[in-house]
Design a protein around this motif. Structure first.
Motif, PDB file in Angstrom:
ATOM      1  N   GLY A  50     -13.289  15.339 -31.286  1.00 25.38           N
ATOM      2  CA  GLY A  50     -12.438  15.555 -32.452  1.00 25.38           C
ATOM      3  C   GLY A  50     -11.149  16.268 -32.093  1.00 25.38           C
ATOM      4  O   GLY A  50     -10.084  15.945 -32.612  1.00 25.38           O
ATOM      5  N   LEU A  53      -8.559  13.872 -30.602  1.00 24.82           N
ATOM      6  CA  LEU A  53      -7.975  12.816 -31.430  1.00 24.82           C
ATOM      7  C   LEU A  53      -6.541  13.179 -31.812  1.00 24.82           C
ATOM      8  O   LEU A  53      -6.319  14.208 -32.451  1.00 24.82           O
ATOM      9  CB  LEU A  53      -8.801  12.617 -32.701  1.00 24.82           C
ATOM     10  CG  LEU A  53     -10.129  11.880 -32.551  1.00 24.82           C
ATOM     11  CD1 LEU A  53     -10.868  11.875 -33.880  1.00 24.82           C
ATOM     12  CD2 LEU A  53      -9.913  10.454 -32.059  1.00 24.82           C
ATOM     13  N   ILE A  58      -5.326   9.569 -36.610  1.00 26.32           N
ATOM     14  CA  ILE A  58      -6.037   9.810 -37.865  1.00 26.32           C
ATOM     15  C   ILE A  58      -5.229   9.265 -39.032  1.00 26.32           C
ATOM     16  O   ILE A  58      -5.775   8.646 -39.957  1.00 26.32           O
ATOM     17  CB  ILE A  58      -6.313  11.312 -38.053  1.00 26.32           C
ATOM     18  CG1 ILE A  58      -7.162  11.854 -36.895  1.00 26.32           C
ATOM     19  CG2 ILE A  58      -7.006  11.566 -39.382  1.00 26.32           C
ATOM     20  CD1 ILE A  58      -8.521  11.232 -36.789  1.00 26.32           C
ATOM     21  N   CYS A 128      -8.827   3.876 -33.638  1.00 28.68           N
ATOM     22  CA  CYS A 128      -9.004   3.851 -35.095  1.00 28.68           C
ATOM     23  C   CYS A 128     -10.397   3.339 -35.455  1.00 28.68           C
ATOM     24  O   CYS A 128     -11.056   3.884 -36.354  1.00 28.68           O
ATOM     25  CB  CYS A 128      -7.940   2.958 -35.735  1.00 28.68           C
ATOM     26  SG  CYS A 128      -6.262   3.626 -35.723  1.00 28.68           S
ATOM     27  N   THR A 131     -13.068   5.979 -34.585  1.00 30.14           N
ATOM     28  CA  THR A 131     -13.011   7.077 -35.557  1.00 30.14           C
ATOM     29  C   THR A 131     -13.633   6.673 -36.880  1.00 30.14           C
ATOM     30  O   THR A 131     -14.442   7.411 -37.464  1.00 30.14           O
ATOM     31  CB  THR A 131     -11.551   7.509 -35.776  1.00 30.14           C
ATOM     32  OG1 THR A 131     -10.955   7.850 -34.523  1.00 30.14           O
ATOM     33  CG2 THR A 131     -11.476   8.701 -36.709  1.00 30.14           C
ATOM     34  N   VAL A 175     -16.558  16.607 -35.371  1.00 32.15           N
ATOM     35  CA  VAL A 175     -15.318  15.861 -35.120  1.00 32.15           C
ATOM     36  C   VAL A 175     -14.187  16.384 -35.998  1.00 32.15           C
ATOM     37  O   VAL A 175     -13.062  16.630 -35.530  1.00 32.15           O
ATOM     38  CB  VAL A 175     -15.540  14.350 -35.362  1.00 32.15           C
ATOM     39  CG1 VAL A 175     -14.200  13.610 -35.383  1.00 32.15           C
ATOM     40  CG2 VAL A 175     -16.428  13.759 -34.279  1.00 32.15           C
ATOM     41  N   HIS A 179     -10.932  18.566 -34.657  1.00 27.26           N
ATOM     42  CA  HIS A 179      -9.575  18.066 -34.886  1.00 27.26           C
ATOM     43  C   HIS A 179      -8.723  19.105 -35.618  1.00 27.26           C
ATOM     44  O   HIS A 179      -7.571  19.357 -35.232  1.00 27.26           O
ATOM     45  CB  HIS A 179      -9.639  16.769 -35.687  1.00 27.26           C
ATOM     46  CG  HIS A 179      -8.305  16.170 -35.969  1.00 27.26           C
ATOM     47  ND1 HIS A 179      -7.537  15.574 -34.996  1.00 27.26           N
ATOM     48  CD2 HIS A 179      -7.583  16.085 -37.120  1.00 27.26           C
ATOM     49  CE1 HIS A 179      -6.401  15.140 -35.525  1.00 27.26           C
ATOM     50  NE2 HIS A 179      -6.411  15.446 -36.814  1.00 27.26           N
TER      51      HIS A 179
END
Length: 321
Positions: A50, A53, A58, A128, A131, A175, A179
């Motif tokens: 996370g 990313l 996102i 993408c 995720t 995650v 992030h």
């Protein structure tokens, strides 16, 4: 070196785990002793992922939600469907049958992102998809496990509830927290960028090697039939992933990303979930552990074929468009 030769390191580490007692007789086995800590190791790994990313990835998940959800829908229909059909050949071995279905319903692996880059595919679209599938896993995985356990001596409703909680607390929340923490603390973000990928890859390798070591004798008894079944799922997953990409009119770069995302599953998650959700039923963890070997091998071969072919397409600047 670690990411490029992930399959080689997986084989070497698994071999070390299997032969540890012969190499160091009478010593402490770090693989077998780490079994109780595997869920915590995986949770930390998801937090690291996370943190790695990028914020724009996102945003792309939500900005281009239609193409991302289309690819995620393909993954959560093709792989569970293939796994269910193949698992019918193991009706006399219910633990292996559930393990095979577990292989099909877990989200895609981060290794697909690395291989997509090597295959000259759309890396942004691959990230993408990974995720999206990961964040939606608490909805889909419990559903498929409920269907798999129905009609067995396993309480399907309790299994679905338990898997939902574990996926939410050990996958999705780590995650998201990783992030957010990375975005708020630049020092933490820099540390993650330097050491995060190595830690994440090593932890997954360690988890799979440990599962293989703990189930060595059981694996020998079912290796050929199980390996053949998983290979069928894997290869058909690539095929249907590519065909689905063509059906929803993705360009060649995105088709490659979708193909690898569909065929490559998060085997580490599957193995950890099997150990937590099915205590005393160790054979359920075998299919996810063995699948990682297979999908890494076939994925690497597929990437080499794609990388060697000269294409005249151009990867779009806005990769998730």
């Amino acid at each position: 070196m670690l990411q490029r030769f992930l399959l080689l390191w997986l084989i070497l580490l698994s071999a070390l785990a299997v032969f540890w007692d012969q190499i160091f007789p009478g010593g402490v086995d770090p693989f077998k002793n780490s079994k109780p800590f595997l869920p915590y190791l995986f949770t930390v790994t998801m937090l690291v992922i996370g943190a790695l990313l990028p914020a724009h990835e996102i945003r792309e998940v939500f900005r281009r939600w239609h193409s991302v959800l289309a690819g995620t829908f393909v993954q959560y229909t093709v792989m569970p469907g293939l796994a269910f059909l193949v698992s019918l050949f193991f009706l006399d071995q219910p633990q292996l049958r559930i393990g095979i279905i577990l292989v099909g319903c877990v989200p895609g692996a981060m290794a697909s992102n690395v291989l997509t880059l090597a295959a000259r595919g759309n890396v942004s679209y691959s990230v993408c998809l990974t995720t999206s599938a990961t964040l939606l896993s608490p909805l889909f995985v419990p559903l498929f496990l409920y269907l798999a356990a129905s009609g067995t001596d396993i309480d399907a409703i309790e299994l679905a509830k338990d898997s939902f909680v574990k996926l939410l607390t050990q996958v999705v929340l780590p995650v998201i927290l990783g992030h957010l923490f990375s975005r708020m603390h630049h020092g933490f973000s820099r540390v993650m960028q330097l050491f995060g990928p190595t830690f994440a890859n090593l932890s997954i390798l360690w988890i799979i090697a440990t599962i293989v070591s703990l189930n060595e004798e059981r694996l020998q008894k079912v290796f050929l039939s199980l390996a053949a079944a998983l290979l069928v799922i894997n290869l058909l997953g690539y095929l249907f992933g590519y065909l689905a990409g063509a059906a929803i009119r993705l360009d060649e770069a995105k088709r490659r990303a979708l193909t690898l995302e569909v065929g490559m599953q998060n085997a580490g998650l599957g193995a950890v979930l099997a150990g937590q959700l099915f205590p005393g039923r160790e054979m359920i963890a075998l299919p996810p552990a063995l699948y990682m070997f297979g999908c890494m091998l076939t994925g690497t071969i597929l990437v080499q074929i794609w990388a060697a072919r000269k294409r005249e397409y151009r990867i779009p600047t806005d990769e998730c468009e």
